[in-house]
Design an enzyme around this catalytic site. Structure first.
Site, PDB file in Angstrom:
ATOM      1  N   HIS A   1       0.839  -1.213   0.000  1.00 32.38           N
ATOM      2  CA  HIS A   1       0.000   0.000   0.000  1.00 32.38           C
ATOM      3  C   HIS A   1       0.874   1.264   0.000  1.00 32.38           C
ATOM      4  CE1 HIS A   1      -2.805  -2.870   2.181  1.00 32.38           C
ATOM      5  NE2 HIS A   1      -3.557  -2.455   1.185  1.00 32.38           N
TER       6      HIS A   1
ATOM      7  N   GLU B   1      -1.121  -4.252  -8.841  1.00 34.33           N
ATOM      8  CA  GLU B   1      -1.273  -5.296  -9.873  1.00 34.33           C
ATOM      9  C   GLU B   1      -1.455  -6.677  -9.252  1.00 34.33           C
ATOM     10  OE1 GLU B   1       1.930  -5.148 -12.665  1.00 34.33           O
ATOM     11  OE2 GLU B   1       1.091  -3.405 -13.701  1.00 34.33           O
TER      12      GLU B   1
ATOM     13  N   SER C   1      -2.536  -8.115   3.043  1.00 29.02           N
ATOM     14  CA  SER C   1      -3.010  -7.989   4.428  1.00 29.02           C
ATOM     15  C   SER C   1      -3.356  -9.352   4.993  1.00 29.02           C
ATOM     16  CB  SER C   1      -4.238  -7.080   4.484  1.00 29.02           C
ATOM     17  OG  SER C   1      -3.910  -5.831   3.921  1.00 29.02           O
TER      18      SER C   1
END
Ligand code: PAF
Length: 296
Positions: A37, A148, A190
């Site tokens: 992120h 991606e 995550s």
């Protein structure tokens, strides 16, 4: 960094950021931020004057038996990271703010949402497309960035933007950012935090098997054989089951029985314990690792 959690607060903050014709980049997330992120955030800064990050764990994209309740939530830690990274605005709506009473509209990108993850997570991409369109309309960014790693998601968002004539961000300004990987090749996610230490070590086999498969396809091996070897290697390494391991056209996601040199992607989803991992790779001669150079 300003944090807002109401649409009225967002509209005011966005108007303030746009003063003087300044441009906005949007990075949509569900929080539990990791370096993948933060790479999107860093790249966003190169694309626009101001960066807006959204954190919203979107119930609409989770199936009934999926991990909505368990999905990691760490708003304070995420906000600290974003502040340090120089993000201008954090948009963190509640579920009631995003989906007020009576909410009834669904965006569906037919076809692209029926294959790969769409077959195994019915309705997932409707939830993604709906919330992303709402985020685009709420923030009106000049550019939006997506990882991606979620190649099918990125493809669907680009198609939605093209089909619905989204002028801002325009389809050309939806930027895909290369997957960020751990040192052993595992794609950052995550959900990696769900893995036990043993599972985490076994999970690296996915990337190894994928690189071997890409190398084999580039070396001219029949796709069916290369994919069979990948499936065997992944299961032998400790994965419990594979949802799919396919070679597909990069933009249409058409299944490829043979590779003729066009833009293609190897895409895999596999379960290890209760965790489902996805990954994909371009069939790109520059990335090739020939089978004989690997001993995995
Ligand atoms: O990739 C994600 O984190 C989510 O699917 C997204 C794009 C933020 C929509 O909820």
């Amino acid at each position: 960094m300003q944090t807002v959690s109401t649409r009225a607060g967002l509209a005011k903050a966005v108007a303030g950021l746009k003063i003087g014709g300044k441009t906005l980049a949007l990075v949509p997330t569900m929080g539990a931020l990791h370096d993948g992120h933060m790479t999107l955030v860093r790249q966003a800064r190169a694309h626009a004057d101001h960066v807006v990050v959204s954190i919203f764990v979107n119930p609409m994209q989770f199936g009934a038996n999926e991990d909505l309740d368990a999905y990691p939530r760490q708003m304070d830690a995420d906000a600290r990271q974003l502040r340090t990274a120089g993000v201008d605005l954090l948009w963190a709506p509640t579920v009631a703010e995003m989906y007020p009473d009576g909410f009834a509209t669904t965006v569906s990108v037919a076809g692209l949402d029926r294959v790969l993850c769409g077959m195994h997570r019915p309705g997932h991409f409707d939830g993604v497309a709906t919330v992303v369109l709402k985020l685009f309309n709420q923030v009106r960014p000049d550019v939006a960035l997506f990882g991606e790693k979620d190649w099918q998601q990125l493809t669907i968002i680009r198609r939605m933007a093209r089909d619905l004539d989204l002028a801002q961000p325009h389809v050309d300004r939806i930027v895909g950012v290369s997957t960020v990987r751990e040192a052993d090749g595992l794609a950052m996610s995550s959900r990696n935090r769900y893995l036990s230490a043993d599972q985490r070590a076994q999970a690296a086999a996915l990337n190894r098997a994928m690189r071997l498969c890409v190398g084999a396809v580039l070396a001219g091996e029949a796709i069916g054989m290369a994919l069979d070897r990948l499936r065997r290697a992944v299961l032998a390494a400790g994965f419990d089951r594979i949802d799919y391991a396919d070679l597909r056209a990069a933009d249409t996601l058409d299944d490829l029985a043979q590779w003729h040199g066009g833009a293609a992607r190897l895409l895999v989803a596999a379960h290890i314990g209760r965790t489902r991992l996805i990954d994909n790779m371009a069939i790109d001669p520059a990335m090739a690792i020939m089978p004989q150079t690997e001993n995995a």
